[in-house]
Design an enzyme around this catalytic site. Sequence first.
Site, PDB file in Angstrom:
ATOM      1  N   LYS A   4       0.748  -1.081  -0.351  1.00 24.66           N
ATOM      2  CA  LYS A   4       0.079  -0.059  -0.200  1.00 24.66           C
ATOM      3  C   LYS A   4       0.940   1.224  -0.193  1.00 24.66           C
ATOM      4  CE  LYS A   4      -4.325  -2.633   1.978  1.00 24.66           C
ATOM      5  NZ  LYS A   4      -5.511  -1.833   3.258  1.00 24.66           N
TER       6      LYS A   4
ATOM      7  N   ARG B 298       8.818  -5.549   8.447  1.00 24.66           N
ATOM      8  CA  ARG B 298      10.045  -6.603   9.454  1.00 24.66           C
ATOM      9  C   ARG B 298       9.105  -6.985  10.483  1.00 24.66           C
ATOM     10  NH1 ARG B 298       8.376  -5.888  13.350  1.00 24.66           N
ATOM     11  NH2 ARG B 298       9.218  -4.541  14.784  1.00 24.66           N
TER      12      ARG B 298
ATOM     13  N   LYS C 295      10.214  -9.477  24.616  1.00 28.56           N
ATOM     14  CA  LYS C 295      10.059  -7.905  25.244  1.00 28.56           C
ATOM     15  C   LYS C 295       8.803  -8.416  26.652  1.00 28.56           C
ATOM     16  CE  LYS C 295       7.931  -4.031  23.580  1.00 28.56           C
ATOM     17  NZ  LYS C 295       7.693  -3.854  21.398  1.00 28.56           N
ATOM     18  N   ALA C 296       7.762 -10.070  26.257  1.00 32.09           N
ATOM     19  CA  ALA C 296       6.949  -9.583  26.914  1.00 32.09           C
ATOM     20  C   ALA C 296       8.025 -10.460  28.698  1.00 32.09           C
ATOM     21  CB  ALA C 296       6.569 -11.258  26.293  1.00 32.09           C
TER      22      ALA C 296
ATOM     23  N   ARG D  78       8.647   0.521   7.731  1.00 32.46           N
ATOM     24  CA  ARG D  78       9.244   1.494   8.491  1.00 32.46           C
ATOM     25  C   ARG D  78       9.451   2.308   7.008  1.00 32.46           C
ATOM     26  NH1 ARG D  78      14.616  -0.066  10.445  1.00 32.46           N
ATOM     27  NH2 ARG D  78      13.285  -0.137  12.451  1.00 32.46           N
TER      28      ARG D  78
ATOM     29  N   LYS E  21      14.705  10.866  22.085  1.00 31.99           N
ATOM     30  CA  LYS E  21      15.071   9.437  23.755  1.00 31.99           C
ATOM     31  C   LYS E  21      16.506  10.245  24.080  1.00 31.99           C
ATOM     32  CE  LYS E  21      12.346   5.811  22.150  1.00 31.99           C
ATOM     33  NZ  LYS E  21      12.472   4.561  21.872  1.00 31.99           N
TER      34      LYS E  21
ATOM     35  N   HIS F 134       6.547   7.363  15.534  1.00 32.35           N
ATOM     36  CA  HIS F 134       6.352   5.772  15.734  1.00 32.35           C
ATOM     37  C   HIS F 134       4.466   5.582  15.945  1.00 32.35           C
ATOM     38  CE1 HIS F 134       9.808   3.816  17.679  1.00 32.35           C
ATOM     39  NE2 HIS F 134       9.969   4.588  16.952  1.00 32.35           N
TER      40      HIS F 134
ATOM     41  N   GLU G 239       3.134  -1.762  13.593  1.00 34.72           N
ATOM     42  CA  GLU G 239       3.625  -0.122  14.138  1.00 34.72           C
ATOM     43  C   GLU G 239       4.342   0.098  12.438  1.00 34.72           C
ATOM     44  OE1 GLU G 239       6.439   1.374  17.239  1.00 34.72           O
ATOM     45  OE2 GLU G 239       7.471   0.026  15.801  1.00 34.72           O
TER      46      GLU G 239
ATOM     47  N   ALA H  87      20.268   4.956  13.943  1.00 33.77           N
ATOM     48  CA  ALA H  87      19.503   4.149  14.790  1.00 33.77           C
ATOM     49  C   ALA H  87      20.079   2.935  14.436  1.00 33.77           C
ATOM     50  CB  ALA H  87      18.089   4.367  14.415  1.00 33.77           C
TER      51      ALA H  87
END
Length: 263
Positions: free
Chosen positions: A23, A46, A56-57, A78, A113, A121, A140, A152
Amino acid sequence: MEIINWKELLYPYEQAVEELLLKFNNLDKECRHLGIYSPIDSVSGRLKKPASILDKAGRKHIPPERIEEEIEDIAGIRILCQFVEDIQKVVDMVRVRTDMTIVQEKDYVTNMKPSGYRSYHIIIKYPLSTALGPKVINAEIQIRTNAMNFWATAEHSLRYKYSGNIPEDIQDRLTNCAGAAFHLDQEMSTIRGEITNAQRLNEIRSSMTSNILENIQKLHFVAKLEDMDAINREFVDVWNSRDIDRLREFNEKLNVMVEVYRI
């Protein structure tokens, strides 16, 4: 611990990445086809790996049955831009879409940051049509400049190398590099603005010059010879001065003369 069927869990997210890539690449292609400026320079996607999801959990104390609800970046794309101001243009493109719903926006471009990381984001709810029926998932969208992405990517590689504990001296250098990258983005935006203004002035100058030459041609058949000699000398003098205001005044003067002669 509940056993997770990763193949079943991740496939819809893989489908979402493929659809979102298609898209936004088509959006970029359409802009270029129509001759409209495209703020999109490139798009990549990704799928988060099971190990990263579990890590992460674990850090966020998310139970297995809540992974899909609480981990919002299993699927991600991205979008890279050439200039800082293009980031907001892409954000606006996402906001007006009807095939996805924005859940959250995080502006790390304006609010950098502490590490020096800058990016924009957007967390979305994205509806899918799967073999098992309709499904809405989180995804995301990251939007940043090429310079921000270069920093980054390097920072992410170092963080992986040092297991998340980058030495303080290297972190300080990374933060300085982040500032340099953002300064580069700002300087390139300034240069872009100057180039755009110069192009606009050239277009105005070209248009007025064409009008002047047309009026001189008209006056050639009705004005006195000595008057035309003076007009031609004045035109050469004004043209060589490259003064846009003098050119505009001379153009207006000839417009009046043509009107007086009713040519």
